[in-house]
Enzyme design. Structure first.
Site, PDB file in Angstrom:
ATOM      1  CB  CYS A  18      -0.952   0.107   1.188  1.00 26.43           C
ATOM      2  SG  CYS A  18      -2.167  -1.220   1.226  1.00 26.43           S
ATOM      3  CE1 TYR A  50       9.431  -7.555  -6.495  1.00 26.79           C
ATOM      4  CE2 TYR A  50       7.815  -7.082  -4.801  1.00 26.79           C
ATOM      5  CZ  TYR A  50       8.126  -7.448  -6.090  1.00 26.79           C
ATOM      6  OH  TYR A  50       7.120  -7.686  -6.982  1.00 26.79           O
ATOM      7  CG  ASN A  98       2.261   1.006   3.897  1.00 27.13           C
ATOM      8  OD1 ASN A  98       3.402   1.405   3.745  1.00 27.13           O
ATOM      9  ND2 ASN A  98       1.924  -0.242   3.635  1.00 27.13           N
TER      10      ASN A  98
END
Ligand code: SF4
Length: 446
Positions: free
Chosen positions: A2, A243, A103
């Site tokens: 998010c 990532y 988030n």
């Protein structure tokens, strides 16, 4: 993952949020929403899909009036994909209106929700974020700040939050600091965002990060900072470097791109390969592959070409889409690969299915040898702090040795970056490494 974005004191605030969400698109591609306020009313628009698909009709953004706005890019870690879960979530209560963008993942959301439901609360969504709104609304304290702190003190797990009221914005990070949240400045406006790449797009200047355990309030009196929580050991998510975050973001004082390149360099020192060329799994493997190639002194090349109009395979929820996605996303460049010994560098190896398909793809395009190098340690444990990693059963390294995984992928050799190597790169002990060592910093009810 998010992505969250908020801006205070800017005309056409929702336009900036739209751009901010566009820059944070990689953090969630299922849905997005913007809520703005003109100081009295709230205006909102949400939808399923990519940011530019949701807000592409003329007049939508201009209907989101006011000088304060927040937005959210969603990918589901808690709750289903239904529209009621699309954030920012909104509510009206005795102190007025509120909108919230979150988030992270609250690991004790279910017991809190069960308690609230027993007390008569009615939930509109099954998102863990709605729990925060209920806790704020039900607190007996007078001021909004006190109510917010009351609510946040009940939560365990990861939250980087932006909360909007009629005349102010709040930003808060959990005491462990799992997810990023930064503060920027654009003329007289203050901006909050999950990643600094969104500041670059709108021309905002990075000021600093919201600190772990900090609550920041911005209103007509300026910016105020509070530290209401008991101090905890920091546990920033190391996977943000590996990532999740965009390489051009400045994350916790360091550029993600440099960190990934360094991961490739250390990986090459630990596990060099005697090859003709180094290729990345695009896009997230590119910086590590460049580092690897520089370290072993062999040319870097693009042996796999990515179709950029397909979402990232790792974060799409359904296995059927994920399998299909590898071929949709990558195609080999035969003239680069034919007759060559190749090392292919990827940022991580989760299920192993993508790597297996890539190895097969490279061999069928004429590669003589295919060596796999993974610029992070084996992923052995799932995440409960806001990342939709697969269950432990699906994580190939949780139940297979490196040699077994090599055989499964059919690569000529396979090596991972060591955990020691990763720790050396990120430095210090302030990181969550639970994916790799199974040591969860915040306990949860299984
Ligand atoms: S478990 Fe892994 S993905 Fe989750 S916060 Fe920790 S390091 Fe990040």
């Amino acid at each position: 993952m998010c992505g969250v974005f908020g801006i205070f004191n800017k005309s056409e605030a929702s336009n900036y949020v739209y751009l901010g969400l566009h820059a944070l698109q990689h953090r969630g591609q299922e849905a997005a929403g913007i809520v703005s306020t003109d100081g009295e009313r709230f205006f909102s628009y949400k939808g399923v899909g990519l940011v530019n698909e949701i807000f592409n009709k003329k007049g939508i953004i201009s209907s989101l009036k006011g000088r304060i706005a927040i937005g959210h890019n969603r990918y589901s870690t808690f709750g289903d994909e239904s529209e009621s879960n699309i954030q920012p979530l909104q509510a009206h209560y005795d102190l007025g209106s509120i909108a919230i963008a979150h988030n992270g993942n609250i690991v004790n959301a279910i017991p809190i929700k069960q308690r609230l439901v027993r007390q008569g609360a009615i939930f509109n969504s099954n998102s863990d974020t709605e729990v925060i709104i209920h806790l704020i609304a039900r607190s007996n304290r007078e001021s909004f700040y006190d109510r917010l702190v009351d609510a946040l003190k009940e939560l365990k797990g990861a939250f980087s939050l932006i909360i909007m009221r009629e005349n102010e914005l709040y930003a808060a990070r959990d005491p462990w600091g799992f997810r990023p949240l930064s503060i920027g400045k654009l003329d007289d406006a203050l901006v909050f965002a999950s990643e600094t790449c969104s500041f670059d797009l709108i021309g905002a200047e990075f000021i600093r990060d919201v600190e772990p355990g900090e609550v920041v309030v911005v209103n007509s009196d300026g910016l105020h900072s509070f530290k209401p929580f008991e101090r905890k050991d920091e546990r920033k998510c190391v996977f943000e470097y590996i990532y999740f975050s965009r390489p051009d973001s400045l994350l916790w004082g360091r550029y993600v791109y440099s960190m990934r390149k360094q991961m490739g360099r250390i990986l090459a020192r630990e596990s060099p390969a005697d090859v003709d060329i180094v290729i990345p799994t695009p896009d997230s493997g590119v910086p590590a592959a460049i580092g690897y190639s520089q370290e072993i002194g062999k040319p870097f090349d693009f042996g796999l070409i990515r179709n950029h109009y397909v979402g990232r395979t790792f974060i799409e929820p359904a296995q059927s889409i994920r399998n299909f996605g590898v071929r949709l996303k990558l195609n080999p460049a035969r003239d680069v690969l034919e007759g060559k010994r190749i090392v292919v560098v990827d940022d991580s190896l989760v299920r192993g299915t993508t790597s297996r398909r890539i190895v097969k793809m490279l061999r069928s395009a004429g590669a003589k040898e295919v060596h796999l190098r993974i610029a992070s340690p084996p992923v052995v444990s799932p995440c409960f702090y806001g990342i939709d990693t697969p269950t432990r059963k699906e994580l190939i390294a949780s139940s297979h040795t490196v040699e077994e995984i090599r055989r499964y992928t059919t690569a000529d050799s396979l090596s991972y970056l060591s955990l020691e190597g990763l720790k050396e790169i990120v430095g210090g002990s302030g990181f969550c490494l639970a994916c790799f060592d199974g040591k969860y910093p915040v306990p949860f009810d299984k």
